[in-house]
Every structure is written in structure tokens, then in C-alpha cells.
Motif scaffolding. Structure first.
Motif, PDB file in Angstrom:
ATOM      1  N   HIS A  33       0.853  -1.193   0.000  1.00  0.00           N
ATOM      2  CA  HIS A  33       0.000   0.000   0.000  1.00  0.00           C
ATOM      3  C   HIS A  33       0.890   1.244   0.000  1.00  0.00           C
ATOM      4  O   HIS A  33       1.673   1.462   0.933  1.00  0.00           O
ATOM      5  CB  HIS A  33      -0.910  -0.014   1.234  1.00  0.00           C
ATOM      6  N   ASP A  35       1.043   5.309  -0.088  1.00  0.00           N
ATOM      7  CA  ASP A  35       0.256   6.512   0.192  1.00  0.00           C
ATOM      8  C   ASP A  35       0.912   7.742  -0.404  1.00  0.00           C
ATOM      9  O   ASP A  35       1.926   8.227   0.114  1.00  0.00           O
ATOM     10  CB  ASP A  35       0.143   6.701   1.708  1.00  0.00           C
ATOM     11  N   HIS A  66      -2.548   4.567  -3.291  1.00  0.00           N
ATOM     12  CA  HIS A  66      -3.621   5.383  -2.708  1.00  0.00           C
ATOM     13  C   HIS A  66      -3.272   6.850  -2.916  1.00  0.00           C
ATOM     14  O   HIS A  66      -2.386   7.381  -2.254  1.00  0.00           O
ATOM     15  CB  HIS A  66      -3.716   5.021  -1.212  1.00  0.00           C
ATOM     16  N   MET A  68      -3.779  10.500  -2.422  1.00  0.00           N
ATOM     17  CA  MET A  68      -4.434  11.545  -1.619  1.00  0.00           C
ATOM     18  C   MET A  68      -3.973  12.877  -2.185  1.00  0.00           C
ATOM     19  O   MET A  68      -3.170  13.610  -1.576  1.00  0.00           O
ATOM     20  CB  MET A  68      -4.025  11.378  -0.143  1.00  0.00           C
ATOM     21  N   ASP A 175      -8.669   1.264   5.670  1.00  0.00           N
ATOM     22  CA  ASP A 175      -7.354   1.906   5.737  1.00  0.00           C
ATOM     23  C   ASP A 175      -7.309   2.936   6.857  1.00  0.00           C
ATOM     24  O   ASP A 175      -8.076   3.903   6.857  1.00  0.00           O
ATOM     25  CB  ASP A 175      -7.065   2.583   4.387  1.00  0.00           C
TER      26      ASP A 175
HETATM   27 ZN    ZN Z   1      -3.642   4.677   2.580  1.00  0.00          ZN
END
Ligand code: ZN
Ligand code: DX5
Length: 214
Positions: A33, A35, A66, A68, A175
Motif C-alpha cells: 500500500h 500513500d 492510494h 491523496m 485503511d
Molecule cells: Zn492509505
């Protein structure tokens, strides 16, 4: 029932990124994962393409990216090109979700939508049949190591119902704040993928922590 585990590299020791990734690569973790934060959509800046590209060289496991970031439509192609296997964008970050999902699918990789703790689950309705994954945030995004927001359990049940009633195949990924105290409930309420950062990387033996979640 076994869930997939996706360790969040944000909580790893970046001075030893290669070693940290090799440990996860050899473990029973299913995905990595990653970020990506831009300091605008969330009040923190993490890493971007160079780190994703580097990690791509360190593992063959799927990269669960992911985003953001605001205006993810500007960067999706590059994240596809550098080897992401799943790209998740926030429902709050764009007005072009349908086009982004289509673009990700054109490259035959998986598309996810992440949803913040304050955003109604019902906002996902119009997309639920076309995405592969919903990333249900258990914290306000921005930092690893935050406390799990308890109302996420109810939101998870609501999301599971929405997926079942609409005949969607989307996986549910939880998450943020996932740990030994809440993972059982998350699994029994329908989580398919657990992201864990500090729970794994702060533990003395990553394998034991990962296997415990599974
Ligand atoms: Zn995340
Ligand atoms: C939060 C990130 C999470 C976070 C998870 O903004 O999206 O992936 O790194 O870390 P923990 O498990 O420590 O909450």
C-alpha cells in the motif's frame, strides 16, 4: 475467513526502504500500500513517483497506490505507466471520477475509490458497480499512526449492504488505524483487504503481525 493484507509503506523506515520492502516481499502480505500525499488534499506530503518507481523494482507483488491528491486526473497516466496495479482516488478530490475510472480500466489495472470518514456512503452509489475496490478510511487521511474512528464499523456495514444490494464485485479495503483490537470486527463486517502501517512496522516481527491480521 482470510483477508488480504496491504502494509502501508508510509510507516516503514525510509532509511532502509530496500530492506523494509524485502521483508514485506518475503512475508505473506498480499499487496504493497503506497500513500501518495500532495500537501493540498491532506495536510501532509509523503512521496510521489520516484518512490513508487523504486518500490516497483523491489517487488512483484501488486502495488496498491492510494492517491491523496487533488486533481488526480492530471497524474493517473503516470501512475499507470510506472507500474501501479491498483489506483485509488478520493471521491472528495475530483469531479471527474467516471473518466478517471475509465482511464485506469483502459490499462487493464484495477480502479478504487477512497472515502473519508465524513463523506456519506450513499455518495458511492453511482460508481459502486464500476469500481474494483472501495477504500474505507478509518482515520482522516494524512498520517500513519492515528487512532481508529469507531463509527467506521457502522459505515463498513452500510458499505457492505450497498455492495450486496447493487450486485457490485468491489472489494472493501479498510485503511487507517487497523490493529489487533479491531481487525476481527472489520473482517466479520465484510472487509476484504486490511491496510496496516504502524501495527506492522512498529512490531518486532512483521511476519507475525501480518499473519495475525490474516
Ligand atoms: Zn492509505
Ligand atoms: C492515512 C494513510 C494510511 C496510513 C495507515 O492517510 O492512507 O494508509 O498510512 O497507517 P496506520 O495503519 O498506521 O494508520
Amino acid at each position: 475467513m482470510s483477508v488480504k493484507v496491504s502494509p502501508s509503506i508510509l510507516a516503514a523506515d525510509f532509511a532502509n526502504l530496500s530492506l523494509e520492502c524485502s521483508k514485506i516481499d518475503k512475508s505473506n502480505a498480499d499487496w504493497f500500500h503506497l500513500d501518495v500525499m500532495d500537501g493540498l488534499f491532506v495536510p501532509n506530503i509523503s512521496f510521489g513517483m520516484p518512490v513508487v518507481r523504486t518500490i516497483r523494482k523491489l517487488t512483484k507483488k501488486p502495488l496498491d497506490v492510494h492517491l491523496m491528491i487533488i486533481e488526480p486526473e492530471k497524474y493517473v497516466t503516470e501512475f499507470i505507466n510506472i507500474g501501479s496495479d491498483i489506483i485509488t482516488v478520493h471521491i472528495e478530490a475530483t469531479n471527474n471520477l467516471n473518466q478517471i475510472i475509465d482511464k485506469i480500466h483502459e490499462s487493464s489495472i484495477k480502479a478504487g475509490i477512497a472515502i473519508n470518514p465524513e463523506t456519506p456512503i450513499s455518495d458511492l452509489k453511482e460508481y459502486i458497480k464500476k469500481v474494483d475496490l472501495i477504500c474505507l478510511m478509518g482515520v482522516n487521511p494524512g498520517f500513519a499512526g492515528q487512532k481508529f474512528i469507531e463509527s467506521t464499523h457502522e459505515r463498513l456495514k452500510e458499505l457492505k449492504q450497498l455492495i450486496i444490494s447493487s450486485g457490485s464485485n468491489a472489494l472493501i479495503e479498510v485503511d487507517g488505524g487497523v490493529n489487533k483490537d479491531n481487525f476481527q470486527d472489520l473482517k466479520s463486517n465484510g472487509a476484504d483487504v486490511l491496510v496496516a502501517g504502524s501495527y506492522i512496522f512498529n512490531s518486532p516481527d512483521y511476519n507475525i503481525a501480518i499473519d495475525a491480521l490474516k
